[in-house]
Scaffold this active site. Structure first.
Site, mmCIF file in Angstrom:
data_model
loop_
_atom_site.group_PDB
_atom_site.id
_atom_site.type_symbol
_atom_site.label_atom_id
_atom_site.label_comp_id
_atom_site.label_asym_id
_atom_site.label_seq_id
_atom_site.Cartn_x
_atom_site.Cartn_y
_atom_site.Cartn_z
ATOM 1 N N GLU A 5 -33.526 -0.929 -51.113
ATOM 2 C CA GLU A 5 -33.969 -1.720 -52.432
ATOM 3 C C GLU A 5 -33.493 -3.191 -52.294
ATOM 4 O O GLU A 5 -33.638 -3.768 -51.312
ATOM 5 C CB GLU A 5 -33.414 -0.941 -53.411
ATOM 6 C CG GLU A 5 -33.587 0.498 -53.806
ATOM 7 C CD GLU A 5 -33.381 1.149 -55.085
ATOM 8 O OE1 GLU A 5 -33.689 0.482 -56.112
ATOM 9 O OE2 GLU A 5 -32.787 2.144 -54.990
ATOM 10 N N ASP B 104 -38.354 5.286 -63.282
ATOM 11 C CA ASP B 104 -37.345 5.121 -62.143
ATOM 12 C C ASP B 104 -36.063 4.724 -62.884
ATOM 13 O O ASP B 104 -35.862 4.590 -64.200
ATOM 14 C CB ASP B 104 -37.889 3.834 -61.414
ATOM 15 C CG ASP B 104 -37.177 3.779 -59.987
ATOM 16 O OD1 ASP B 104 -36.151 4.705 -59.758
ATOM 17 O OD2 ASP B 104 -37.755 3.307 -59.086
HETATM 18 C C1 BGC Z 1 -35.715 3.933 -56.897
HETATM 19 C C2 BGC Z 1 -36.250 5.157 -56.476
HETATM 20 C C3 BGC Z 1 -35.395 6.450 -56.278
HETATM 21 C C4 BGC Z 1 -34.464 6.567 -57.631
HETATM 22 C C5 BGC Z 1 -33.415 7.721 -57.522
HETATM 23 C C6 BGC Z 1 -34.519 4.219 -57.779
HETATM 24 O O1 BGC Z 1 -33.604 3.063 -57.789
HETATM 25 O O2 BGC Z 1 -36.240 2.924 -56.974
HETATM 26 O O3 BGC Z 1 -37.225 5.123 -55.669
HETATM 27 O O4 BGC Z 1 -36.299 7.658 -56.378
HETATM 28 O O5 BGC Z 1 -33.895 5.440 -57.675
HETATM 29 O O6 BGC Z 1 -32.409 7.535 -56.420
HETATM 30 C C1 BGC Z 2 -30.411 3.755 -56.750
HETATM 31 C C2 BGC Z 2 -29.513 5.153 -56.840
HETATM 32 C C3 BGC Z 2 -28.280 4.864 -56.495
HETATM 33 C C4 BGC Z 2 -27.748 3.719 -57.602
HETATM 34 C C5 BGC Z 2 -26.347 3.325 -57.285
HETATM 35 C C6 BGC Z 2 -30.033 3.051 -57.922
HETATM 36 O O1 BGC Z 2 -30.835 1.667 -57.959
HETATM 37 O O2 BGC Z 2 -31.699 4.281 -56.869
HETATM 38 O O3 BGC Z 2 -30.278 6.171 -55.952
HETATM 39 O O4 BGC Z 2 -27.295 5.635 -56.424
HETATM 40 O O5 BGC Z 2 -28.505 2.573 -57.573
HETATM 41 O O6 BGC Z 2 -25.701 2.765 -58.293
#
Ligand code: BGC
Ligand code: BGC
Length: 822
Positions: free
Chosen positions: A516, A317
């Site tokens: 998140e 991830d």
């Molecule tokens: C998330 C994932 C996601 C990835 C890409 C991560 O922060 O936990 O679920 O697929 O970002 O955006």
């Molecule tokens: C998320 C991404 C997002 C980014 C923003 C990550 O944790 O998964 O999809 O664009 O944070 O900085």
């Protein structure tokens, strides 16, 4: 399906072990065995072996690295032979995450073209592009937005899940991507977790019953080959393992559960995913028994790859490798050694590439591990048919923009909405007679972004409005259309006021979008600032108007005041773009006979109080229908939710949150510090006077009238906080401030528990208005502050007097004015 046989749990296997197993180390022998159904055709195997023998070490390392669109160019892809790109929630073609669909396809072509360029003598392995199409092709304007998984969990319909997967795959193919980071197969156990809505249910069996169907909808049948010649994409079950099992529901936290629970609750959905030949698995940010999953070889390699026989590739991830013990975002061979095949290194891909390369050259990383990872990635690419597929725009469905939000896809989404609604109370007002007069109130009634939640167009699902959803239907417009069809009328009035007395009122309220960790909460109470519509319900009720409460939410929450007040209560979850499904069920025919009955059942227990200790108000599986008689309502007890504050709000309505305090200090005289508990107060030998002023609510702000000299207004906490994730995710320190008299100069400072302090100069002109300023946390991080242990995250320093009023301090993204790093 190759359902593995579960060995006897507990006693026999675990207890017979010689020594107590080390924390966080799994014993593969107690896990079920599955058979991955995908066979690599002989000619593919030969092709891959040939490629591997010709690839340089550099080319191989490149395949192991995935970069985000934010931070990579097509030229980089050619030069470094990167295996994959992704589009994170806030990224998009040319830096525009709201770019129109054709731009996405053009970007896919551009990256593809460079990936297969062999002018430098390389083999030119085509790239794959991954996206979070987690509820439809949800990064794309105009796409069908399906209900988030929690709503699908309520719908209890496996066939529907497969159709949603198939429709989503078709829409993804329009813009040229090949890979979705879905489905999330989390089994949330504590709904304070901000990602709860991404899971179908708290019940592992229900989740397991859906997963295979979603994978099949996206990828086609288990041993499907040449996916790109059909309407398919590859899927990714995530986040392995126990993302939904962390203690306290803390995102990216630690799950301290036993190995048996790990297997039986969180491991269960992986069986059907593997039986359906899921092509990729994404590993969780979280830990099990203190060990970060991304570095846990016993689970990623010994259980997932060996015991489960998973034959696709494993992706980590977003910079999750940086959290593994001994690693940084820039360097983490441990992840590869644990079994990660592809690093999601959004902005760190160059460093990860260089680091892996150097260590491989130095012999620190065995060639077999590199070859195994590359082979897995190439096998998935071969399975896609990627080597023959040609440029993304030349593949089936590409550029067929009518498929985005196509009528047949919207019809599936609308059906899903209909089936996901859960009726918790109905003393009679439902169904509504469409020949009557309806009032539609509440702040969520006409807000498609709100009904779609996080992971919609932007990462947090914020910063967008109805204009970004062409072809979609808000709950208000759906109710309006349904009433009109029956010869009745509807009136939209967010605050519930009306000119013509309605026969009934629907009040739409609930959560606002988040994603998140931004959605993590300290309790299960609906945020206090979102309970305004309760008053609207009470007002309408006291006038004898039947009230239907319609709740938009990503999770079951304590909302007893609304349940008590309303005559009917419906949970809509996060229904997405098709508000029509809500009207289908709520609005009957002209006389009020139902057109569709409720069939949704709670995907998780509904809480009786904000803390879960008091058990459920409604059990898992609860849900009334029109045909089953409603029970007589028993007034519910009310809990004090005043303490149920959001842990990222440090100062609200002029008051510090619990365990926080407000101080005034002269920075050059530390002993001058005084804590402001009551107002009016004076500080710094009378130089500063502190009073209460109104903002939103009475006395909702604190005014600091500084006669002269230096002063610092600060918020500090007794328990230092770790805001590393927030700083990395570009979150802002938000403060709502009114400046009546500007100081000569000002700065926002932040203090670590160690006593170290950094400051960022800011311009704060006198406007006489409350303005929500935002300073990126990274400004302070980049000045070297230890973000893991912050004691005073907000210090407003002024020089030369001034007159300022402070209403709120919190973390978030929604600034009215973003301040630059100085
Ligand atoms: C998330 C994932 C996601 C990835 C890409 C991560 O922060 O936990 O679920 O697929 O970002 O955006
Ligand atoms: C998320 C991404 C997002 C980014 C923003 C990550 O944790 O998964 O999809 O664009 O944070 O900085």
């Amino acid at each position: 399906m190759q359902s593995g046989t579960l060995p006897e749990t507990g006693a026999s296997t675990l207890a017979s072990a010689e020594a107590t197993p080390a924390a966080g180390v799994a014993d593969p022998a107690i896990w079920p065995e599955y058979d991955y159904p995908v066979t690599v055709p002989a000619q593919d195997a030969a092709m891959i072996a040939g490629l591997l023998s010709r690839m340089t070490l550099e080319e191989k390392i490149g395949q192991l690295v995935q970069a985000d669109l934010c931070c990579v160019t097509p030229e980089d892809v050619r030069r470094y032979n990167l295996g994959s790109i992704l589009v994170g929630g806030n990224s998009g073609p040319d830096g525009n995450d709201l770019a129109p669909a054709p731009d996405w396809l053009a970007a896919a072509d551009a990256f593809y073209a460079e990936s297969v360029d062999t002018s430098d003598g390389g083999v030119g392995v085509p790239i794959i592009w991954g996206t979070d199409a987690v509820h439809g092709h949800s990064n794309i304007i105009g796409a069908t937005i399906f209900p988030h998984n929690i709503g699908l969990g309520a719908a209890r319909d496996v066939g529907l899940i497969e159709r949603i997967g198939a429709a989503t795959a078709r829409e993804i193919r329009v813009t040229g991507q090949e890979w979705t980071f879905a489905p999330t197969v989390a089994v949330p156990q504590d709904f304070r977790w901000g990602r709860s809505y991404e899971g179908y249910s708290s019940n592992p069996e229900l989740v397991a019953s859906y997963v295979g169907a979603m994978v099949r909808g996206l990828q086609g049948p288990p041993n499907n080959q040449d996916l790109l010649s059909g309407p398919y994409v590859i899927a990714s079950t995530k986040h392995f393992l126990a993302d939904g099992g962390t203690d306290g529901g803390v995102d990216q936290g630690d799950s301290s559960i036993s190995e048996v629970d790990l297997r039986d609750i969180h491991g269960l959905p992986y069986g059907p995913a593997i039986a359906e030949g899921v092509a990729t698995v994404m590993v969780s940010f979280s830990s099990w028994q203190g060990v970060k999953m991304t570095g846990n070889r016993s689970l990623v390699t010994d259980v997932l790859k060996d015991r489960f026989d998973f034959g696709g590739f494993v992706v980590s991830d977003w910079n999750a490798h940086g959290q593994v013990a001994g690693c940084t975002n820039e360097s983490c061979p441990q992840a590869l050694m644990a079994g990660i095949d592809m690093y999601m290194a959004p902005d760190t891909w160059r460093d990860i590439y260089d680091d892996l390369l150097e260590r491989a050259r130095g012999g620190e990383i065995p060639m077999e591990r590199i070859d195994e990872a590359v082979t897995r990635i190439l096998e998935v690419k071969a399975r896609l048919g990627l080597f023959e597929a040609g440029a993304p725009s030349t593949r089936p469905l590409a550029g067929d923009y009518d498929l985005l939000g196509a009528a047949e896809h919207r019809a599936i989404a609308r059906e899903a909405v209909r089936k996901s609604l859960v009726l918790l109370r109905n003393d009679g007002p439902l169904p509504l007679a469409s020949g009557s007069r309806l009032l539609v109130a509440g702040d969520g009634a006409d807000d498609i972004a709100r009904q779609s939640g996080g992971w919609t167009l932007s990462w947090q699902g914020t910063g967008i409005d109805n204009s970004h959803f062409p072809g979609a239907t808000s709950i208000w417009s759906a109710l309006d259309a349904a009433m009109e069809e029956g010869g009745g009328t509807a009136e939209l009035s967010p605050d519930g006021s009306f000119t013509t007395r309605p026969d009934a009122a629907v009040v739409v309220f609930g959560e606002r979008p988040y994603a998140e960790f931004q959605g993590d909460r300290a309790t299960l109470a609906l945020d206090a600032e979102l309970t305004g519509p309760y008053e609207t319900m009470r007002n309408l009720q006291s006038q004898g108007i039947p009230v239907i409460a319609l709740m938009i939410t990503g999770r079951p929450l304590y909302v007893n005041p609304a349940l008590n007040t309303a005559d009917a209560f419906v949970v809509a979850w996060l229904p997405g773009s098709e508000g029509g499904g809500v009207a289908d069920v709520l609005v009957g025919d002209a006389e009020g006979a139902p057109r569709y009955d409720f069939s949704g059942k709670l995907p998780a227990a509904w809480p009786l109080t904000p803390d879960m200790e008091d058990g459920a108000l409604f059990d898992y599986g609860y849900g009334l229908t029109y045909s089953s008689p409603a029970r007589t309502w028993q007034e519910l007890p009310l809990s004090d939710t005043a303490s149920a504050s959001d842990s990222r709000v440090w100062f609200a309505d002029g008051l510090p949150a619990a365990a926080w305090s407000l101080h005034v200090t002269d920075p050059s005289v530390p002993t001058s510090q005084i804590r402001i508990t009551t107002v009016p107060a004076t500080a710094l030998d009378g130089r500063v006077s502190v009073t209460a002023v109104n903002h939103v609510v009475q006395e909702g702000a604190r005014r600091f009238d500084i006669a002269s000299g230096d002063a610092a207004m600060s918020l500090s906490t007794f328990n230092p906080i770790d805001i590393t994730r927030e700083a990395n995710a570009d979150i802002l320190l938000l403060f709502t401030l009114k400046v009546d008299e500007a100081p000569e100069s000002a700065a926002i400072a932040m203090g670590a528990a160690s006593g170290e302090m950094v400051e960022n100069a800011v311009e704060l002109p006198a406007t006489g208005q409350f303005v929500r300023y935002g300073l990126p946390l990274r400004c302070l991080r980049d000045k070297g502050l230890d973000m893991t242990s912050v004691q005073a995250p907000f210090v407003l320093e002024t020089e030369g007097g001034g007159d300022v009023s402070l209403a709120e301090v919190r973390l978030g993204m929604d600034a009215e004015r973003v301040l630059p790093c100085s």
